[in-house]
Design a protein around this motif. Structure first.
Motif, PDB file in Angstrom:
ATOM      1  N   SER A  21       0.869  -1.166   0.020  1.00  0.00           N
ATOM      2  CA  SER A  21      -0.064   0.010   0.062  1.00  0.00           C
ATOM      3  C   SER A  21       0.936   1.292   0.024  1.00  0.00           C
ATOM      4  O   SER A  21       1.907   1.143   0.819  1.00  0.00           O
ATOM      5  CB  SER A  21      -0.888  -0.033   1.317  1.00  0.00           C
ATOM      6  OG  SER A  21      -1.887  -0.868   1.237  1.00  0.00           O
ATOM      7  N   SER A  22       0.693   2.298  -0.978  1.00  0.00           N
ATOM      8  CA  SER A  22       1.244   3.416  -1.158  1.00  0.00           C
ATOM      9  C   SER A  22       1.075   4.300   0.114  1.00  0.00           C
ATOM     10  O   SER A  22       0.094   4.263   0.974  1.00  0.00           O
ATOM     11  CB  SER A  22       1.175   4.214  -2.184  1.00  0.00           C
ATOM     12  OG  SER A  22      -0.200   4.552  -2.197  1.00  0.00           O
ATOM     13  N   ARG A  23       2.118   5.043   0.511  1.00  0.00           N
ATOM     14  CA  ARG A  23       1.794   6.353   1.424  1.00  0.00           C
ATOM     15  C   ARG A  23       0.609   6.997   1.483  1.00  0.00           C
ATOM     16  O   ARG A  23      -0.233   7.109   2.333  1.00  0.00           O
ATOM     17  CB  ARG A  23       2.889   7.180   1.416  1.00  0.00           C
ATOM     18  CG  ARG A  23       4.010   6.854   2.208  1.00  0.00           C
ATOM     19  CD  ARG A  23       5.257   7.971   2.520  1.00  0.00           C
ATOM     20  NE  ARG A  23       5.791   8.115   1.033  1.00  0.00           N
ATOM     21  CZ  ARG A  23       6.653   9.061   0.952  1.00  0.00           C
ATOM     22  NH1 ARG A  23       7.203   9.745   1.962  1.00  0.00           N
ATOM     23  NH2 ARG A  23       7.066   9.362  -0.177  1.00  0.00           N
ATOM     24  N   SER A  24       0.091   7.463   0.137  1.00  0.00           N
ATOM     25  CA  SER A  24      -0.857   8.146   0.077  1.00  0.00           C
ATOM     26  C   SER A  24      -2.308   7.479   0.156  1.00  0.00           C
ATOM     27  O   SER A  24      -3.215   7.959   0.722  1.00  0.00           O
ATOM     28  CB  SER A  24      -1.163   8.579  -1.455  1.00  0.00           C
ATOM     29  OG  SER A  24      -1.257   7.574  -2.499  1.00  0.00           O
ATOM     30  N   GLU A  25      -2.060   5.998  -0.182  1.00  0.00           N
ATOM     31  CA  GLU A  25      -3.383   5.196   0.216  1.00  0.00           C
ATOM     32  C   GLU A  25      -3.592   4.953   1.593  1.00  0.00           C
ATOM     33  O   GLU A  25      -4.515   5.134   2.247  1.00  0.00           O
ATOM     34  CB  GLU A  25      -2.963   3.701  -0.390  1.00  0.00           C
ATOM     35  CG  GLU A  25      -4.207   2.798  -0.025  1.00  0.00           C
ATOM     36  CD  GLU A  25      -3.825   1.727  -0.584  1.00  0.00           C
ATOM     37  OE1 GLU A  25      -4.780   0.791  -0.289  1.00  0.00           O
ATOM     38  OE2 GLU A  25      -3.055   1.152  -1.354  1.00  0.00           O
ATOM     39  N   TYR A  26      -2.491   4.832   2.434  1.00  0.00           N
ATOM     40  CA  TYR A  26      -2.544   4.788   3.835  1.00  0.00           C
ATOM     41  C   TYR A  26      -2.869   6.082   4.396  1.00  0.00           C
ATOM     42  O   TYR A  26      -3.952   6.144   5.296  1.00  0.00           O
ATOM     43  CB  TYR A  26      -1.085   4.412   4.491  1.00  0.00           C
ATOM     44  CG  TYR A  26      -1.161   4.367   6.072  1.00  0.00           C
ATOM     45  CD1 TYR A  26      -1.636   3.332   6.659  1.00  0.00           C
ATOM     46  CD2 TYR A  26      -0.560   5.436   6.884  1.00  0.00           C
ATOM     47  CE1 TYR A  26      -1.414   3.258   7.781  1.00  0.00           C
ATOM     48  CE2 TYR A  26      -0.745   5.210   8.113  1.00  0.00           C
ATOM     49  CZ  TYR A  26      -1.146   4.307   8.750  1.00  0.00           C
ATOM     50  OH  TYR A  26      -1.114   4.090  10.111  1.00  0.00           O
ATOM     51  N   TRP A  27      -2.321   7.182   4.229  1.00  0.00           N
ATOM     52  CA  TRP A  27      -2.871   8.384   4.893  1.00  0.00           C
ATOM     53  C   TRP A  27      -4.078   9.079   4.404  1.00  0.00           C
ATOM     54  O   TRP A  27      -4.966   9.609   5.249  1.00  0.00           O
ATOM     55  CB  TRP A  27      -1.528   9.326   4.757  1.00  0.00           C
ATOM     56  CG  TRP A  27      -0.451   9.123   5.457  1.00  0.00           C
ATOM     57  CD1 TRP A  27       0.748   8.577   4.810  1.00  0.00           C
ATOM     58  CD2 TRP A  27      -0.326   9.131   6.693  1.00  0.00           C
ATOM     59  NE1 TRP A  27       1.823   8.422   5.777  1.00  0.00           N
ATOM     60  CE2 TRP A  27       1.001   8.550   7.151  1.00  0.00           C
ATOM     61  CE3 TRP A  27      -1.262   9.518   7.806  1.00  0.00           C
ATOM     62  CZ2 TRP A  27       1.313   8.427   8.278  1.00  0.00           C
ATOM     63  CZ3 TRP A  27      -0.668   9.317   9.068  1.00  0.00           C
ATOM     64  CH2 TRP A  27       0.602   8.890   9.491  1.00  0.00           C
TER      65      TRP A  27
END
Length: 143
Positions: A21-27
Motif C-alpha cells: 500500500s502506498s503512502r498516499s493510500e495509507y494516509w
C-alpha cells in the motif's frame, strides 16, 4: 491513488495482508477515518447537549444523567462502536501492507505495543518512502 479510491480499496482489501500500500493510500484512509470519527463526535455532542438541556429544564439530576445515554445518543454510540470494530481488521491489513511497501516485515506492527515509543516508531515506519521491488517475485520478504 485518489482520496475516494483509497477508501474504497481499504474496504475491498479487507483481509488482504499480502502486497503493498502506498503512502498516499495509507494516509488518505487515515484522513477518512479521522473525518468519520469527528462526525460521530459532533453528532454525540449535539445530541448529548440537546438531551441534557431538555432534561435540566424539566427533571431531577438523576434523570439528566439517564437522558444523556438514552434514545438517539445510545444509537449514535452503538454505530460509533460498530464502525470502530469493523475498522480493526482492515486497518491492521492496511498497516501491514504499508510496512511491506516500505521494505519492512509486517511483524513490525507489533512494535506499536511498546509503551510510549512504540506508536512513534510505527508512525515513522508509515512515513517511510516506498522501496522499489528488486525482482518480479517480490523483495526479500516475499511480498
Amino acid at each position: 491513488m485518489g482520496f475516494l479510491e483509497a477508501y474504497k480499496s481499504f474496504w475491498r482489501n479487507y483481509v488482504n495482508f499480502n502486497g503493498r500500500s502506498s503512502r498516499s493510500e495509507y494516509w488518505y484512509v487515515f484522513l477518512w477515518n479521522i473525518i468519520i470519527v469527528a462526525v460521530f463526535y459532533i453528532l454525540m455532542m449535539i445530541v448529548g447537549l440537546s438531551s441534557v438541556t431538555a432534561a435540566v429544564s424539566t427533571s431531577s439530576p438523576e434523570e439528566v444523567f439517564a437522558a444523556m445515554f438514552a434514545g438517539p445518543m445510545l444509537f449514535i454510540m452503538l454505530l460509533f462502536w460498530l464502525y470502530g470494530l469493523a475498522n480493526i481488521i482492515p486497518a491492521l491489513s492496511l498497516s501491514i501492507r504499508r510496512l511491506h511497501d516500505s521494505g519492512k516485515s509486517g511483524w513490525f506492527i507489533l512494535l506499536g505495543l511498546i509503551p510510549f515509543v512504540g506508536s512513534i516508531i510505527v508512525i515513522v515506519f508509515m512515513c517511510l518512502p516506498s522501496v522499489e521491488d528488486g525482482s518480479k517475485k517480490g523483495d526479500e520478504y516475499g511480498f
